[in-house]
Design a protein around this motif. Structure first.
Motif, PDB file in Angstrom:
ATOM      1  N   ILE A 152       0.851  -1.187   0.000  1.00 23.47           N
ATOM      2  CA  ILE A 152       0.000   0.000   0.000  1.00 23.47           C
ATOM      3  C   ILE A 152       0.890   1.241   0.000  1.00 23.47           C
ATOM      4  O   ILE A 152       1.647   1.457   0.941  1.00 23.47           O
ATOM      5  CB  ILE A 152      -0.897   0.032   1.270  1.00 23.47           C
ATOM      6  N   GLY A 153       0.812   2.030  -1.050  1.00 25.65           N
ATOM      7  CA  GLY A 153       1.601   3.245  -1.113  1.00 25.65           C
ATOM      8  C   GLY A 153       1.085   4.291  -0.131  1.00 25.65           C
ATOM      9  O   GLY A 153      -0.109   4.552  -0.082  1.00 25.65           O
ATOM     10  N   MET A 154       1.987   4.863   0.668  1.00 23.88           N
ATOM     11  CA  MET A 154       1.586   5.905   1.615  1.00 23.88           C
ATOM     12  C   MET A 154       2.620   7.027   1.561  1.00 23.88           C
ATOM     13  O   MET A 154       3.761   6.855   1.988  1.00 23.88           O
ATOM     14  CB  MET A 154       1.489   5.331   3.027  1.00 23.88           C
ATOM     15  N   SER A 155       2.193   8.190   1.073  1.00 24.00           N
ATOM     16  CA  SER A 155       3.089   9.338   0.967  1.00 24.00           C
ATOM     17  C   SER A 155       3.149  10.096   2.287  1.00 24.00           C
ATOM     18  O   SER A 155       2.109  10.431   2.838  1.00 24.00           O
ATOM     19  CB  SER A 155       2.584  10.294  -0.113  1.00 24.00           C
ATOM     20  N   SER A 158       0.828  13.175   2.312  1.00 25.14           N
ATOM     21  CA  SER A 158      -0.598  12.881   2.499  1.00 25.14           C
ATOM     22  C   SER A 158      -0.892  12.397   3.910  1.00 25.14           C
ATOM     23  O   SER A 158      -1.967  12.625   4.451  1.00 25.14           O
ATOM     24  CB  SER A 158      -1.061  11.814   1.500  1.00 25.14           C
ATOM     25  N   CYS A 159       0.082  11.689   4.508  1.00 20.94           N
ATOM     26  CA  CYS A 159      -0.094  11.207   5.878  1.00 20.94           C
ATOM     27  C   CYS A 159      -0.047  12.353   6.881  1.00 20.94           C
ATOM     28  O   CYS A 159      -0.267  12.156   8.066  1.00 20.94           O
ATOM     29  CB  CYS A 159       0.988  10.184   6.230  1.00 20.94           C
TER      30      CYS A 159
ATOM     31  N   ARG B 130      -6.384   0.135  -5.258  1.00 19.67           N
ATOM     32  CA  ARG B 130      -5.591   1.317  -4.896  1.00 19.67           C
ATOM     33  C   ARG B 130      -4.517   1.611  -5.957  1.00 19.67           C
ATOM     34  O   ARG B 130      -4.262   2.766  -6.283  1.00 19.67           O
ATOM     35  CB  ARG B 130      -4.937   1.166  -3.512  1.00 19.67           C
ATOM     36  N   GLY B 153      -1.497  15.488  -5.215  1.00 13.01           N
ATOM     37  CA  GLY B 153      -2.330  14.294  -5.044  1.00 13.01           C
ATOM     38  C   GLY B 153      -2.428  13.893  -3.583  1.00 13.01           C
ATOM     39  O   GLY B 153      -1.420  13.846  -2.887  1.00 13.01           O
ATOM     40  N   MET B 154      -3.651  13.673  -3.108  1.00 11.00           N
ATOM     41  CA  MET B 154      -3.852  13.244  -1.720  1.00 11.00           C
ATOM     42  C   MET B 154      -4.870  12.114  -1.688  1.00 11.00           C
ATOM     43  O   MET B 154      -6.051  12.322  -1.943  1.00 11.00           O
ATOM     44  CB  MET B 154      -4.328  14.425  -0.870  1.00 11.00           C
ATOM     45  N   SER B 155      -4.405  10.937  -1.345  1.00 11.03           N
ATOM     46  CA  SER B 155      -5.291   9.771  -1.292  1.00 11.03           C
ATOM     47  C   SER B 155      -6.014   9.713   0.041  1.00 11.03           C
ATOM     48  O   SER B 155      -5.385   9.789   1.091  1.00 11.03           O
ATOM     49  CB  SER B 155      -4.489   8.473  -1.453  1.00 11.03           C
ATOM     50  N   SER B 158      -4.365   7.300   2.542  1.00  7.99           N
ATOM     51  CA  SER B 158      -3.149   7.808   3.192  1.00  7.99           C
ATOM     52  C   SER B 158      -3.454   8.929   4.175  1.00  7.99           C
ATOM     53  O   SER B 158      -2.768   9.111   5.168  1.00  7.99           O
ATOM     54  CB  SER B 158      -2.163   8.331   2.144  1.00  7.99           C
ATOM     55  N   CYS B 159      -4.514   9.699   3.857  1.00  9.59           N
ATOM     56  CA  CYS B 159      -4.912  10.790   4.750  1.00  9.59           C
ATOM     57  C   CYS B 159      -5.535  10.245   6.034  1.00  9.59           C
ATOM     58  O   CYS B 159      -5.853  10.999   6.941  1.00  9.59           O
ATOM     59  CB  CYS B 159      -5.915  11.719   4.061  1.00  9.59           C
ATOM     60  N   MET B 175      -4.660  18.106   6.859  1.00 11.26           N
ATOM     61  CA  MET B 175      -3.632  18.172   5.812  1.00 11.26           C
ATOM     62  C   MET B 175      -4.182  18.846   4.553  1.00 11.26           C
ATOM     63  O   MET B 175      -3.438  19.531   3.839  1.00 11.26           O
ATOM     64  CB  MET B 175      -3.126  16.758   5.499  1.00 11.26           C
TER      65      MET B 175
END
Lengths: 304, 304
Positions: A152-155, A158-159, B130, B153-155, B158-159, B175
């Protein structure tokens, strides 16, 4: 380093076996702009599957990247195989990767690491850097998913992770914990983030790892020093120096002009900070026998 | 709907002019798996630039996507133009896009919206969904950036956004606020998220919009009903029915088998919930004169 209250209040129910750093140089062609080292990335992903996905063989991999392949209009047929499969579980781990030939050009050209979002070049560079590093992140997530790793990609951006004068201040890891507790493998990366004092900066993968280590890894209280730690002396203030082998001259670490995360100096500094916590740190070349050995050694110690 | 404390405590310093929903059907070829409607996406991005980036003309666009173009080894030369440019500012807005031909196949094939992460097919489908929606998100961010829109980009995953029995419970927008306050344009999307009761589900772009509206838009207290609202009656419990034009038969909304977010019914339901807050809702075809008109109308009212 301050920790967000949310993070401090939540404890993972699953124990994280290890945090794997994939160096940018190992998974990309570092001198070729935005080019992935496909072969090495595939090998690394396969090794991670063998190390962490239980009862895994190359014959029974159930790919989780169902994207259209280039030149094909249909999705992979693998999806139909799932119905017969028993539940395959994988041990908990986290992947953090560097940027290699992604992101560095954009950030160094614009000076994102130095801050100043009111300057059009910095603002555009922030956007361009995030586009570049998130596209690399996506490709790594896909490579791992193709090997059946529930990645699972998590930036960090964004986190909600941010810094103050380039030191990490806010890093809510509650979502990382939730992802692990539900059986996923978070894949994080160096990122452009907001900074309370200088507006923006670059958060390197190595700093992210040190932060994650604080929360997820518990080192044995008394343990003979690991191989790499015997060679570096770490002082109370976090500074370090090489003590073994003994050297006549001082060592000079070179940092490439386009490397905005500090190169090997940052890596060793962060590794030293982790080592201070009596946690094993292995620096190996990804996709080689050495990395397999490091993962196996970790596995053996894990089960004893 | 419960709101996270962090969100409630933070107020944006910049006023958000509008939230733009880019329908999946408008930006992708909906019947062609994972295919972007490049022409339409470019047109939509250009329209958004004209509407929101101040003093913008097609001649002075400063692209913020510095990625390598296919078939080229060099980066775009546009970067060198930045030094001469004055600070260009853009009005605050948020983009939320649907999935179109991305993600739907993966989620419907695996049943991610129905939950159950212990089933290998659902878990793999979660990962595959995803991957698909984040790759679309990346392409939209890039298209907007090429038009000089500082898109980020904000998923939702992830948020840290999650649901309980498919209703949104946790959606920390701190955020999103920070991104807006520092002059960026958040680009969010429908996503696979964790669910407290059924383990996982699909969070649609329309539900995300309704949530964002609560925080960011302030409707005028008394305002003649907007065109679309005159045709739909919304009851206290949030249910709605078409009252104008008067129809002899009941209306039947069809939802495509692969559409796991509920199709037009969800869209109208969410639009009705927003309309209840006396906030203008326009449903137009993206990239057309109608969408330009809707954006201009919004602009006029904004400045009066």
């Amino acid at each position: 380093m301050e920790h967000n209250k949310t993070s401090a209040a939540i404890s993972p129910t699953k124990r994280v076996r290890c945090i794997v750093k994939l160096g940018g140089a190992a998974i990309t062609c570092k001198i070729k702009l935005e080019t992935i080292d496909e072969e090495n990335l595939k090998e690394v992903s396969s090794q991670l599957r063998q190390a962490f996905v239980l009862d895994s063989t190359s014959a029974n991999v159930l790919g989780m990247d169902w994207s259209k392949r280039p030149g094909q209009s249909e999705v992979p047929s693998i999806i139909n195989d799932f119905s017969d499969q028993p539940v395959a579980d994988s041990e908990s781990f986290i992947v953090v990767h560097g940027a290699g030939s992604f992101g560095h050009f954009q950030s160094s050209k614009s000076g994102v690491h130095k801050g100043g979002l009111s300057r059009p070049l910095v603002k555009a560079g922030f956007v361009a850097t995030r586009i570049s590093v998130t596209s690399l992140n996506l490709e790594i997530v896909r490579a791992l998913a193709r090997e059946g790793i529930p990645s699972i990609g998590m930036s960090p951006f964004s986190c909600g992770w941010s810094t103050r004068q380039r030191n990490m201040t806010e890093a809510d890891i509650s979502m990382v914990i939730k992802a692990i507790d539900t059986g996923f493998v978070p894949v994080m990366h160096g990122d452009a983030v907001l900074d309370a004092l200088q507006e923006c900066t670059i958060l390197s993968g190595d700093v992210i790892i040190r932060h994650l280590v604080h929360f997820f890894l518990r080192g044995p209280p008394v343990e003979p020093a690991a191989v790499l730690i015997r060679e570096i002396a770490v002082r109370e203030d976090g500074s370090w120096s090489v003590v073994k082998p003994k050297l006549e001259d001082t060592i000079e670490f070179t940092v490439a002009a386009h490397d905005t995360t500090g190169g090997m100096v940052t890596k060793i500094t962060e590794a030293a900070m982790i080592a201070k916590l009596v946690i094993d740190v292995y620096i190996t070349k990804a996709g080689t026998d050495h990395s397999v050995k490091a993962l196996s050694w970790n596995l053996e110690r894990w089960h004893t």
